[in-house]
Every structure is written in structure tokens, then in C-alpha cells.
Design a protein around this motif. Structure first.
Motif, PDB file in Angstrom:
ATOM      1  N   LEU A  73       1.286  -1.241   0.184  1.00 27.67           N
ATOM      2  CA  LEU A  73       0.491  -0.313  -0.251  1.00 27.67           C
ATOM      3  C   LEU A  73       0.965   1.152  -0.205  1.00 27.67           C
ATOM      4  CD1 LEU A  73      -2.771   1.021  -0.277  1.00 27.67           C
ATOM      5  CD2 LEU A  73      -2.402   0.870   2.758  1.00 27.67           C
ATOM      6  N   MET A  74       1.166   2.132  -1.098  1.00 30.74           N
ATOM      7  CA  MET A  74       1.656   3.264  -1.195  1.00 30.74           C
ATOM      8  C   MET A  74       0.345   4.763  -0.040  1.00 30.74           C
ATOM      9  SD  MET A  74       3.502   3.435  -4.744  1.00 30.74           S
ATOM     10  CE  MET A  74       4.899   3.773  -3.410  1.00 30.74           C
ATOM     11  N   ARG A  75       1.694   5.221   1.392  1.00 30.79           N
ATOM     12  CA  ARG A  75       0.692   5.955   1.411  1.00 30.79           C
ATOM     13  C   ARG A  75       2.104   7.338   1.412  1.00 30.79           C
ATOM     14  NH1 ARG A  75      -0.440   1.957   6.015  1.00 30.79           N
ATOM     15  NH2 ARG A  75      -0.438   0.060   4.888  1.00 30.79           N
ATOM     16  N   LEU A  76       1.004   8.406   1.992  1.00 27.28           N
ATOM     17  CA  LEU A  76       1.931   9.967   1.757  1.00 27.28           C
ATOM     18  C   LEU A  76       1.166  11.079   2.507  1.00 27.28           C
ATOM     19  CD1 LEU A  76       0.752  11.660  -1.018  1.00 27.28           C
ATOM     20  CD2 LEU A  76      -0.290   9.760  -0.444  1.00 27.28           C
ATOM     21  N   SER A  77       1.033  11.853   2.930  1.00 26.43           N
ATOM     22  CA  SER A  77       0.713  12.866   3.999  1.00 26.43           C
ATOM     23  C   SER A  77      -0.176  13.903   3.367  1.00 26.43           C
ATOM     24  CB  SER A  77       1.803  12.819   4.964  1.00 26.43           C
ATOM     25  OG  SER A  77       1.227  11.450   5.767  1.00 26.43           O
ATOM     26  N   ASP A  78      -0.447  14.984   3.504  1.00 25.11           N
ATOM     27  CA  ASP A  78      -0.680  15.999   3.266  1.00 25.11           C
ATOM     28  C   ASP A  78       0.474  16.922   3.717  1.00 25.11           C
ATOM     29  OD1 ASP A  78      -1.916  17.283   4.731  1.00 25.11           O
ATOM     30  OD2 ASP A  78      -4.185  16.735   3.879  1.00 25.11           O
ATOM     31  N   ARG A  79       0.013  17.851   3.030  1.00 22.38           N
ATOM     32  CA  ARG A  79       0.608  19.233   3.908  1.00 22.38           C
ATOM     33  C   ARG A  79       0.279  20.005   5.519  1.00 22.38           C
ATOM     34  NH1 ARG A  79       0.010  24.213   0.023  1.00 22.38           N
ATOM     35  NH2 ARG A  79       1.163  25.434   1.505  1.00 22.38           N
TER      36      ARG A  79
ATOM     37  N   LEU B  65       3.446  20.752  -3.418  1.00 17.50           N
ATOM     38  CA  LEU B  65       3.483  19.260  -4.630  1.00 17.50           C
ATOM     39  C   LEU B  65       3.571  18.578  -3.637  1.00 17.50           C
ATOM     40  CD1 LEU B  65       5.826  18.758  -7.016  1.00 17.50           C
ATOM     41  CD2 LEU B  65       7.401  18.360  -5.877  1.00 17.50           C
ATOM     42  N   MET B  66       3.347  17.059  -4.311  1.00 17.65           N
ATOM     43  CA  MET B  66       2.678  16.401  -3.207  1.00 17.65           C
ATOM     44  C   MET B  66       3.675  14.977  -3.382  1.00 17.65           C
ATOM     45  SD  MET B  66      -0.752  15.865  -2.801  1.00 17.65           S
ATOM     46  CE  MET B  66      -0.640  15.537  -1.442  1.00 17.65           C
ATOM     47  N   ARG B  67       4.608  14.852  -2.438  1.00 18.93           N
ATOM     48  CA  ARG B  67       6.353  14.093  -2.190  1.00 18.93           C
ATOM     49  C   ARG B  67       5.679  12.693  -1.835  1.00 18.93           C
ATOM     50  NH1 ARG B  67      10.064  18.106  -2.071  1.00 18.93           N
ATOM     51  NH2 ARG B  67       8.422  19.927  -2.807  1.00 18.93           N
ATOM     52  N   LEU B  68       6.351  11.501  -1.595  1.00 20.43           N
ATOM     53  CA  LEU B  68       6.146  10.486  -1.262  1.00 20.43           C
ATOM     54  C   LEU B  68       7.444   9.384  -1.421  1.00 20.43           C
ATOM     55  CD1 LEU B  68       3.366   8.112  -2.492  1.00 20.43           C
ATOM     56  CD2 LEU B  68       4.506   9.660  -3.758  1.00 20.43           C
ATOM     57  N   SER B  69       7.268   8.413  -1.166  1.00 16.82           N
ATOM     58  CA  SER B  69       8.006   7.445  -0.425  1.00 16.82           C
ATOM     59  C   SER B  69       8.108   6.010  -0.769  1.00 16.82           C
ATOM     60  CB  SER B  69       9.158   7.319   0.822  1.00 16.82           C
ATOM     61  OG  SER B  69       9.745   8.370   0.668  1.00 16.82           O
ATOM     62  N   ASP B  70       9.276   5.160  -1.202  1.00 17.17           N
ATOM     63  CA  ASP B  70       8.364   3.579  -1.560  1.00 17.17           C
ATOM     64  C   ASP B  70       8.559   3.078  -0.514  1.00 17.17           C
ATOM     65  OD1 ASP B  70      10.948   3.174  -2.469  1.00 17.17           O
ATOM     66  OD2 ASP B  70      10.762   2.662  -4.472  1.00 17.17           O
ATOM     67  N   ARG B  71       8.617   1.444  -0.778  1.00 15.17           N
ATOM     68  CA  ARG B  71       9.264   0.793   0.457  1.00 15.17           C
ATOM     69  C   ARG B  71      10.586   0.923   0.291  1.00 15.17           C
ATOM     70  NH1 ARG B  71       6.018  -4.617  -1.489  1.00 15.17           N
ATOM     71  NH2 ARG B  71       6.767  -5.425   0.505  1.00 15.17           N
ATOM     72  N   HIS B  72      10.658   1.001  -0.590  1.00 17.71           N
ATOM     73  CA  HIS B  72      12.541   1.031  -0.082  1.00 17.71           C
ATOM     74  C   HIS B  72      13.251   2.542  -0.169  1.00 17.71           C
ATOM     75  CE1 HIS B  72      12.317  -2.860  -2.029  1.00 17.71           C
ATOM     76  NE2 HIS B  72      11.649  -3.057  -3.458  1.00 17.71           N
TER      77      HIS B  72
ATOM     78  N   PHE C  45       9.425   9.410  -4.428  1.00 18.24           N
ATOM     79  CA  PHE C  45       8.866  10.307  -5.688  1.00 18.24           C
ATOM     80  C   PHE C  45       7.942  11.337  -5.401  1.00 18.24           C
ATOM     81  CE2 PHE C  45       9.331   5.410  -5.577  1.00 18.24           C
ATOM     82  CZ  PHE C  45       9.731   5.516  -7.304  1.00 18.24           C
ATOM     83  N   VAL C  46       7.357  12.031  -7.154  1.00 22.78           N
ATOM     84  CA  VAL C  46       5.777  12.900  -6.423  1.00 22.78           C
ATOM     85  C   VAL C  46       4.985  12.638  -7.356  1.00 22.78           C
ATOM     86  CG1 VAL C  46       8.214  14.762  -6.352  1.00 22.78           C
ATOM     87  CG2 VAL C  46       6.917  15.100  -8.733  1.00 22.78           C
ATOM     88  N   LEU C  47       3.886  13.015  -6.952  1.00 24.81           N
ATOM     89  CA  LEU C  47       3.202  12.740  -7.729  1.00 24.81           C
ATOM     90  C   LEU C  47       1.998  14.393  -8.728  1.00 24.81           C
ATOM     91  CD1 LEU C  47      -0.471  11.918  -5.347  1.00 24.81           C
ATOM     92  CD2 LEU C  47       1.314  10.416  -6.627  1.00 24.81           C
ATOM     93  N   GLY C  48       3.079  13.733  -9.722  1.00 25.34           N
ATOM     94  CA  GLY C  48       2.949  14.739 -11.478  1.00 25.34           C
ATOM     95  C   GLY C  48       2.284  16.066 -10.728  1.00 25.34           C
TER      96      GLY C  48
ATOM     97  N   GLN D  83      -4.192  12.954 -17.878  1.00 30.49           N
ATOM     98  CA  GLN D  83      -4.998  12.646 -17.181  1.00 30.49           C
ATOM     99  C   GLN D  83      -4.956  13.409 -15.382  1.00 30.49           C
ATOM    100  OE1 GLN D  83      -0.066  12.189 -15.687  1.00 30.49           O
ATOM    101  NE2 GLN D  83      -0.707   9.764 -16.024  1.00 30.49           N
ATOM    102  N   GLN D  84      -5.301  12.560 -14.226  1.00 30.09           N
ATOM    103  CA  GLN D  84      -4.941  12.923 -13.151  1.00 30.09           C
ATOM    104  C   GLN D  84      -3.790  14.006 -12.712  1.00 30.09           C
ATOM    105  OE1 GLN D  84      -6.166  10.341 -13.467  1.00 30.09           O
ATOM    106  NE2 GLN D  84      -8.258   9.860 -12.697  1.00 30.09           N
ATOM    107  N   LYS D  85      -4.241  15.369 -12.075  1.00 32.27           N
ATOM    108  CA  LYS D  85      -3.112  15.882 -11.765  1.00 32.27           C
ATOM    109  C   LYS D  85      -2.699  16.084 -10.636  1.00 32.27           C
ATOM    110  CE  LYS D  85      -1.041  16.539 -15.599  1.00 32.27           C
ATOM    111  NZ  LYS D  85      -0.090  15.399 -16.007  1.00 32.27           N
ATOM    112  N   TYR D  86      -1.386  16.560  -9.583  1.00 28.11           N
ATOM    113  CA  TYR D  86      -2.242  17.083  -7.772  1.00 28.11           C
ATOM    114  C   TYR D  86      -1.635  18.519  -8.193  1.00 28.11           C
ATOM    115  CZ  TYR D  86      -3.102  12.011  -8.173  1.00 28.11           C
ATOM    116  OH  TYR D  86      -4.457  11.205  -8.634  1.00 28.11           O
ATOM    117  N   ARG D  87      -2.494  19.160  -6.919  1.00 23.80           N
ATOM    118  CA  ARG D  87      -1.743  20.271  -6.642  1.00 23.80           C
ATOM    119  C   ARG D  87      -1.871  20.356  -4.544  1.00 23.80           C
ATOM    120  NH1 ARG D  87      -1.944  24.675 -10.626  1.00 23.80           N
ATOM    121  NH2 ARG D  87      -3.987  24.695  -9.393  1.00 23.80           N
ATOM    122  N   ASP D  88      -1.139  20.505  -3.529  1.00 24.29           N
ATOM    123  CA  ASP D  88      -1.485  20.244  -2.400  1.00 24.29           C
ATOM    124  C   ASP D  88      -1.885  21.973  -1.988  1.00 24.29           C
ATOM    125  OD1 ASP D  88      -2.427  19.278  -0.041  1.00 24.29           O
ATOM    126  OD2 ASP D  88      -0.235  18.613   0.304  1.00 24.29           O
ATOM    127  N   GLU D  89      -3.079  22.279  -2.675  1.00 24.63           N
ATOM    128  CA  GLU D  89      -3.260  23.150  -2.324  1.00 24.63           C
ATOM    129  C   GLU D  89      -2.882  23.667  -0.568  1.00 24.63           C
ATOM    130  OE1 GLU D  89      -4.266  25.075  -4.332  1.00 24.63           O
ATOM    131  OE2 GLU D  89      -3.723  24.759  -6.304  1.00 24.63           O
TER     132      GLU D  89
END
Lengths: 574, 574
Positions: free
Chosen positions: A97-103, B97-104, B108-111, B140-146
Motif C-alpha cells: 500500500l503506497m502511503r503519503l501525507s499532505d501538507r 508538490l505532493m511527495r512520497l516514498s516507496d518501500r525502498h 517520488f512526487v505525484l506529478g 490524466q489526474q494531476k496533483y496540487r496540495d492546495e
């Protein structure tokens, strides 16, 4: 105004050589044909040709879903963690499951599936049994953080899926919705040109009772399955409830337990060889630590394997014992058995062994095995469970005939969920008597990008892809051989134009390349028909038509080629 | 087989009351018509009716893009951070910019946009000038953490976008690609039924030199813009390089600097009132701390505002001074000016003020202002910058006539990027002379979900939505009033069937509801035509046709309604 696509302006960088690390035909060919590119491990970009095929697959899915009464919606990919906490899956789902947090430090997941969001959408708004059934679906990117993304589009971390969810008033309604989706899925497989087998399956992380997987048959498929050529029973290896015919081990002459030294015996094959018995007459022991940290020894027939999924059901998040763990629990690698297990180690045996009264098993001492071990007398299993993977030659649970084995690609899966999500998330409606009841749900997934890979896996030869008409990026490739020739180029353009006018999708190879390069690329790309225009033939008013699937070539008058090929293409659409 | 959709089986839970927290008409009406639902802040689910409109908008965009030579692809949403580190945006983009990390633990960012991924896709594979231009797009879906997601679909955190990228060999090619996309975007606006104004815009976080925004004109639009009714010049308030006419402040009789006590004066209006001069004759001071932590006082004409975007360009990540900061730097709120600023506080003045020799400004003492302050004599600005927001009555920079003001919704934006990304990411091709050169890129975005909102914002009245035919969820609503009547129900079904046969998309209100409920829902939902069948009219072989846009109602014979309405619908498609 629709027109043909020229190869010179198409973004499809083909590769002359096989790319490294692409073992699967679909992976290799989609890369070579300039249809996909890897952006990062498990993340692919779909170039124009792949996107055209994907759109056709999506349209087939949409048409089958709509015709079968479902309605398309689109839910957010970004899913609030609270919804997954309600269902209990936020903790249970694990590292995929890919998890993330917002601002604001609120937690989200990238939806691998949308039972929670969909249940949340309808609760409170779908209030009466009169509004049921409702069946909603969407097509979108899904996420699964695979430990080892591999096999190209087969096992990626971001992939396109159609997922649908039905809401019914009762179990009969759920069964009807499930059956309707079975028909829709059969239609999708058929229209995409996929030979698929619906098999009984395990429900995995989705949950629920009944589940059927649609397996695209392919040597390279990750899933092992068994089927009965006689009565049609078919199941995933993990879900098959087959009848395993077990043989007794050799008897001792006094029918008592006897310990025998077996130096140098490390495998079931060696054990069977030493005693000159079939492997089915031996017992295989697998030592593991269950989800709660307790040591367990599993016993399965010597010619079968412990099945991972069945073991997960029995033992939770288990792992196989390491050499250090074996030692710490007092177990001897290669000589483990049910008799005389160390204190605290429990013993669980496969149900198929229940009737056998003479077991050839490890003796829990170095280099020793027991002959004639008898359950109830020499040892008492803590439990009998269904643990062994099914395999060919096991007996069909329906008709008893021997099963056959095959491999498949999991294209789609349909589930009866019952009230698993509606109950945990409190989603109710008022029944005919005005009583609050939980929805009976079903869920239905089909991998869009995986279907593309499955098509290529089933439809290719040594030269390249062999597209079914229904999902081919274009339907006809017009190959202009001598583009500088006064007759060829106008003729090629005219044929392409007229085919487009007839409603056919046309790619025109207008490049200044040698005929060999064009022929190779045309076969690699694999459009169903090639219309080849060379200098000599065109001078006689003729061209050549090649059927990519059969390889058959025929001379056709240029005047007739549009009607002839056009009508064949249209007949072969689904 | 295509058929009509019945209202009773459609998942579209309408609301009788206006929902709370939905100020914008589009937000309110899309919720009320059962088209969208909020899953979490800034995250929306699109129900079947909204999805149908979105699909039509997507198809219009695809058609315009394809016709203008672009090719559709699909890139991963999940974008490796390394690509953004190469371009320098990983650090620069900020908290949206929404940021996340994978299991390793790979980042990454959600473009939010895909310049990096697209540049990475073509580099190494697009090698020769002969292959150029190439123009690739995706939907496609885009992301902006307003910080504050709001206004329904206008400013969400996950939204659907079409983004496209062109690669050219030189600046002239880039200009041609840009102009072609300008035409495509004009076509999209027009075909979606949107009144839009293309305006000069700031390039923001995307970068590059030239940029045009397509603004859907709407009172509720977030963007302020100015345009010249005379010559057609139009620009976003942030990008407008207007000519501001500045008035001198009142002169002192000896033309020297004079300090005047101004007790109780806190605003420009009060200051202008005290001296009986227009606000344009006053000077407005704004104190801020620039991106490097240095105090700056900005001076703009009294009747203009400091523009946030222009200030960002001049001062980086600045913030306005708090009362505490004002005090700590020795500044007096309401009485700040360029003369006698405390040590270390710099002064930057708007370029429009350069020619004025008598300024009415704060005196940097409590309750005091200066009259007749003259730059060069009484103070020396550290810099002259373009800082003021444009507004109506400023002069057009092209023809000098007065500008008008309007508000708009940013539907789309097109950019000339030059080599910003190709240079930072090393994406080159070989030119005619075999020399390595950087691609000249353009990028082109259009908000699909925002377009849906913009259509509703422009096309609604007090009763509900008034869909343009081209993007209406269905084209005709057949309203069966007396569903139990022996004549009405068969007639309604027949009309619906025949309209579908004629290629029209039909929603049939088959519910057992009162006529009032049906009429209200039909107006709320806003399909272009309503065909109303009631008992009395049907008995005479008649029905009523209502044009939702004009409100006009007419009696039409049932036998003729299909041909009449069908042909009108088809004529009004785009």
C-alpha cells in the motif's frame, strides 16, 4: 476530418535488438515496437501506439459494462486514510500500500482498489431497496508497491484498472449481479481476442466468500492453475479443493514404528529413491513461524508443495524457518517429522493424509527417518488443514477425473463481498419492511494494461506481434516500398485515403527506408493487414496483401483492394 | 445496442436544498444535480452524469489536439524525484508538490505537470532534426496540495488535466507549435460552449518566456484581468505591462519637502480626503521582508495595489511585515514612506512613479506625512520595478486607450519554454550540420474538470444548469408525467427509443413523482431539450418541447417530435 497516420511523423521509436532484462514476450515486443518505455521500476510510459490499443480495450470494457447495466464514475485516486481505518485495511494491507501525507500531515493512500471510497460514496444517499441494485465502475490508475516490479506491464507499480462495485439488497441479488459481471467479463476477454479460463480463486486481500479469476492462458503466466478436461472444473492452484490421492509409506514387518538411519538424504527424491517408493509415499515437512511467532511443522504429501496462500489462511503472516530458527527450536533440517517434535512446536497435517496409516517421515534426529509412523498412535496432529497446492493428476473435486495443469495471467477477478465493507463502514439501506440492512456487495476488477500485455503474450510469433483486429493500434499498414516512384507514392496515398474513407484505421509507412527494414518493422508492429505497394506491381495496377496472422500473401488489384481489405477488417472487428 | 437511460436506474442523487459551503454556482449546482460528491477536501468523485460530460470534454480536446498534429500518450503519475532534481524543481516547487516514498525509501512526487518526465522520455530517442517537430499530450489526474482547497472543482487537489509538450529544432519552430496549439485551444473553448479570452500571462512555476492563458469569463473567476475593448490587448493582472497614469501630489508653496501632522489618517482614502486630492496623487507604501530576510518598503501609486506575482519576481519568497516586524525595523504603520527610512531598510518604487516629482507619502514618524517629496533630492530609491497590479482605466500598452477589467477562470495555459528543461536535463538532437542542440520546447495545459466547472459557471440560471449541447450529459430529457397512464408511458418510451435510433442521447424520467418535482429536476439538471408527455396532450397526439436555454415551450405532434428535436440537437452539436 479523419486521416491516415504516417510512420514518419508517428512517435514510435522501434528497437532493432532485444532489450536487456525483458524476458517476457509481451515486455520485449512492446518495447521493441516502440509502444512502451520504462520511466522507473514498475512505472511505464505508453507511447501513441500502445495508447491506441489501450483506448480500444477500455472502450470494449465500457461497452460490456454499460450493456450489463453498470454506470461509469470516477473516484479520487488519493484516498483518505480514515476510510481505510474504518474498514480495518489501513493496518492490514502491508507494504504494498503506497502511503503519503499532505501538507497538514493528514494521511492518504494511493488507492490499490476502492471498496472503501465507493462504500463511502453511496452510504447515506442510497437509502431504499427500491433504488437497488446499483453497479458503479471506473477506469483509472491503481497503485501497488511491488517488492520486485517485473515482467513489464504484468506486474507494475502503477497500472490501469477497471474496478466496479455492486450494491444489492440480499444474497440472491448479489449472486445475480455477480453472474451478470461474469457474462460481461467473458465478453471482454472474447472481444479482446483473449483465450481465457474462468477459475475458482482465493479472495486474498479483497475478502469475501466467492471469487472467480479470468485467466488468460499463457506459458509465461505467473499463476498456476488446474482444470478438468472432462467436466470443466477449473481453479487457481491456491483455491483448488482437489482430491489428492495419497500412498502409504512402506510398512515395517511388525507394523510398528521403526527409526532408520538415512545418511546423505536431503530431499524427498533421495528419500523415495532410498526406499524405492514413489514420492507420494513420503511425507514432506515444512517448518515455519506463524503470524504470532509460534513454531509450526506442516506435513504435506511428498509429491506436493505447501501452498503459500493456504498457509497464510492457516497461519497468518508466517515465514519459513531460517537455519538459525530451526536450530533454536531443536529441529534438524531434512529430518523433520510429526513424531517426537520438541516441546512447544505444533504439528499441522494436510487433510489429504488423514486416511493414511503408515507414514515415511523425518525422525527429528540427525540423519534419521521413521518408517510406519501412524497418526493417533505415534503422534497426534494439532490440526488437519487444506495446505497442499493442487497439481496435474490430482483428482477433480467435481467428477473425480484427473486434472490437467496450465499457467495463466490474471486478467480480471470478480468477488462476492457480502457485507464485509458495508458492515465495517456502516452502509445500510431500508428494506421492504423499513428495516436497516447492510448492502450485499460485489466487486469486479480487470487489468487494462495487463490485458494489453496478455494479448501480446497470446498473439505473437518470432517476427513480432500479431494483433487481433479489435485491439490493434491501427487495422491496416500500407507499405509504400519505392516512395520516390512516380506511381507508387500517389497509389499508396490513394489506397490509404480510400481505406480511411471506408472507416478503416490506417498507418502508412512513408519512410525512405529499404524494403527489408519496412517488412521487418511491419511484422514487428503486427497490424492485422499489410497492403504492400512496390514499383513492379503498381505498374501493373496491382498490390500485395499480407495477412499478418496466417502469413498468407495475395496479389490484389489496386482498384479492388479497398473493398476487399476493408470488408475483411470490418468483419473481423468484434 | 444503445438505449436510453432511465432516471429511476441512474445514480444521480439530487439535493432539494443548496449545500452548505458551496458559494460558487458551479459547485452548488453540480452537487445539487447529483453530479459530483466530495470525498475529502479538494477531492471529488464524479458521478455518472458528470463523467459523461467529462468524457465529451475529453473527446473534444482529443479531437482538437489530434487534428492539430499532436499524438496522445500516457505517462506515469508517480514521478521519480530524481527527474525533478535534475530540473531543479524538486526543491523549488514548494509545499504544493505532493511527495512520497516507496518501500525502498526512494522519493517520488505525484506529478502536478510532466515537463521532466516528457523530456526524459524523448531524450536519447529523438535524435535528429528530421524527426521534429514532435508534440505529445496526455489526459490524466494531476496533483496540487492546495493550502485551502475551495470552490468545488475550481481549485482541487486532484484534478484531470490535458498536458502536452512540443519539441522543436529552433525558436521559429517553437513559435509555430505554440501558434498551432493556440488554434487548438481556441477550438476547444469554442466547441465546449465557453466564452474565453486569451490573455498574456505570467509563466509562474512552469517557466519560460511567453505564455498565454485562456480565461473563461466569469464573475466568480479567481483571476483578475484587463483588456482593451479597442485593440484587443488582454492580459492577466499579473502579467499586464500597462501604462499607469500617475498624478503628482499637492505641491508645497516653496516647492520644498514639508512634514504635516495627519492624526487619525490610516488609509489612502483618508489621506486623499484630508488633502482633497485623488487617490492617484497619493503614494501607497507596503513593507515586506524579502526571500533573503531583508526589510523592503515598496511604493506604488495610491490607487493601485502591490501585485503578489510581480512582488515574487522582485523579492523571491517574501512576506508582508507583521506589526511586530514593523516595530522591530522602526517603521510606523500607516505612515511609511521613502524619505528617512531607518538604516538597513531598502526602498523599491513602481516604475510608473518615475516621472512624478511631488509625492505625498508617509513620513516614517507617528501620525505624519510628507508633502512635496521629490525623488533624487529628498530620497533615492534603491530600485524602480514593475510592482503594481493593472486595473481598469489604466492605459493599454499597445494603443494607449483605457483598459476594461474582467474576471476569469484559468481554463488553459500555453507556454514557450525555450530550452529551460532540455538544457537542465541534457536533452539534445543533431541539427542539419550534425551539431548537438537543445530542444526548443513548448507546453500546453488545459483543465478538464475545471472546464466542466467553467461551463456551468457560464451556463446556468436560477433554476439550474443550462448545458450547451456539445458537453451535456444527455441531449434530451423525455419527461413522462403520468407514468401510470395507458397512453403516456408507451408514447414516452417510443419517443425515447426513436430519438436514440436517430443518434440522440436520451434520459427518460420514468419516476413516479409529481410533475412539479420532475420539472424542477429537469431544469436543475439542465439538458438542452425537454420533451414533456402529459395525459391530456398525449390523448391529442401531442407533446410539449421546452428549450432549456430560452425557456421557450411549443406543442409538437408526437409523430414529428423525433425529426424536429433530433435535427435541432444534431445542428447544435459542435
Amino acid at each position: 476530418m479523419k486521416t491516415f497516420q504516417t510512420m514518419s511523423s508517428l512517435y514510435a521509436p522501434t528497437l532493432k535488438e532485444d532489450p536487456a532484462d525483458a524476458d517476457l514476450a509481451s515486455h520485449r515486443l512492446l518495447l521493441r515496437a516502440g509502444m512502451i518505455r520504462k520511466t522507473a521500476a514498475g512505472l511505464y510510459s505508453y507511447l501513441p501506439l500502445a495508447w491506441r490499443s489501450l483506448e480500444k480495450i477500455e472502450d470494449i470494457i465500457r461497452d460490456e459494462m454499460d450493456t450489463h447495466g453498470a454506470q461509469e464514475v470516477l473516484l479520487p485516486i488519493l484516498t483518505p486514510a480514515e476510510l481505510w481505518e474504518e474498514s480495518g485495511r489501513y493496518d492490514a494491507y502491508g507494504p504494498e500500500l503506497m502511503r503519503l501525507s499532505d501538507r497538514h500531515d493528514r494521511d492518504f493512500v494511493l488507492g490499490p482498489t476502492h471498496e472503501e471510497t465507493m462504500t463511502d460514496l453511496v452510504r447515506g444517499e442510497l437509502r431504499s431497496y427500491k433504488q437497488l441494485p446499483v453497479n458503479l465502475y471506473q477506469i483509472q490508475q491503481k497503485y501497488r508497491d511491488e517488492l520486485r516490479p517485473r515482467f513489464g506491464l504484468m506486474r507494475g507499480r502503477e497500472f490501469i484498472m477497471k474496478d466496479g462495485y455492486s450494491f444489492d439488497a440480499d444474497a440472491e441479488g448479489m449472486q445475480r449481479s455477480f453472474d451478470t459481471m461474469y457474462d460481461a467479463y467473458s465478453g471482454v476477454c472474447d472481444r479482446c481476442g483473449i483465450k481465457a479460463l474462468p477459475v475458482a480463486a482465493d479472495s486474498g486481500q479483497i475478502g469475501g466468500s466467492t471469487s472467480i479469476e479470468f485467466m488468460a492462458l499463457a506459458e509465461a503466466g505467473e499463476a498456476a492453475l488446474v482444470y478438468c478436461p472432462d467436466c470443466g472444473y477449473a481453479a487457481d492452484e491456491e483455491a483448488a479443493t482437489v482430491v489428492i490421492s495419497v500412498e502409504d509409506g512402506p510398512e515395517t514387518h511388525d507394523h510398528e514404528l521403526e527409526c532408520v538411519e538415512t545418511p546423505g538424504v536431503h530431499t524427498i527424491a533421495e528419500l523415495a529413491g532410498l526406499f524405492d517408493v514413489p514420492e507420494a509415499a513420503c511425507r514432506k515437512a515444512v517448518a515455519l513461524v506463524d503470524g504470532e511467532g509460534r513454531p509450526v511443522v506442516c506435513i504435506v504429501p511428498g509429491d506436493h508443495e505447501l501452498n503459500e496462500v493456504k498457509a497464510s489462511h492457516a497461519f497468518g503472516g508466517y515465514h519459513l524457518m531460517s537455519d538459525e530458527e530451526l536450530e533454536s527450536f531443536g529441529l534438524f533440517k531434512g529430518c523433520i517429522g510429526p513424531v517426537g517434535l520438541p516441546e512447544g512446536v505444533s504439528c499441522v497435517c494436510d487433510v489429504s493424509l488423514r486416511g493414511s496409516l503408515s507414514w515415511l517421515v523425518g525422525a527429528n534426529r540427525p540423519e534419521s527417518h521413521y518408517l510406519g509412523a501412524r497418526p493417533g498412535r505415534d503422534f497426534e496432529p494439532d490440526a488437519w488443514e487444506d495446505l497442499a497446492s493442487a497439481k496435474a493428476s490430482d483428482a477433480c473435486p467435481v467428477c473425480g477425473k484427473p486434472l490437467a495443469a496450465a499457467r495463466g495471467i490474471e486478467m480480471g477477478q470478480i468477488f462476492q463481498l457480502g457485507d464485509k465493507y458495508s458492515r465495517s463502514m456502516g452502509a445500510t439501506f431500508l428494506d421492504r419492511d423499513g428495516k436497516e440492512r447492510y448492502f450485499q456487495m460485489g466487486c469486479y476488477g480487470i487489468g487494462v494494461t495487463r490485458t494489453l500485455a496478455a494479448v501480446v503474450e497470446q498473439c505473437h510469433d518470432d517476427s513480432g506481434i500479431v494483433w487481433p483486429v479489435s485491439v490493434a493500434p491501427f487495422e491496416v499498414e500500407v507499405v509504400a516500398l519505392d516512395t520516390a516512384d512516380d506511381l507508387v507514392w500517389p497509389a499508396a496515398q490513394q489506397v490509404a485515403d480510400q481505406l480511411v474513407e471506408a472507416g478503416v484505421q490506417v498507418l502508412l509507412d512513408d519512410r525512405k527506408e529499404r524494403p527489408g527494414v519496412k517488412f521487418n518493422d511491419a511484422d514487428l508492429l503486427g497490424l492485422p493487414y499489410q497492403v504492400i505497394l512496390g514499383k513492379k506491381a503498381v505498374a501493373k495496377g496491382m498490390c500485395e496483401v499480407k495477412d499478418r496472422a496466417t502469413g498468407e500473401r495475395r496479389e490484389v488489384a489496386i482498384d479492388e483492394v479497398v473493398v476487399e481489405v476493408g470488408s475483411e477488417v470490418i468483419a473481423r472487428r468484434r
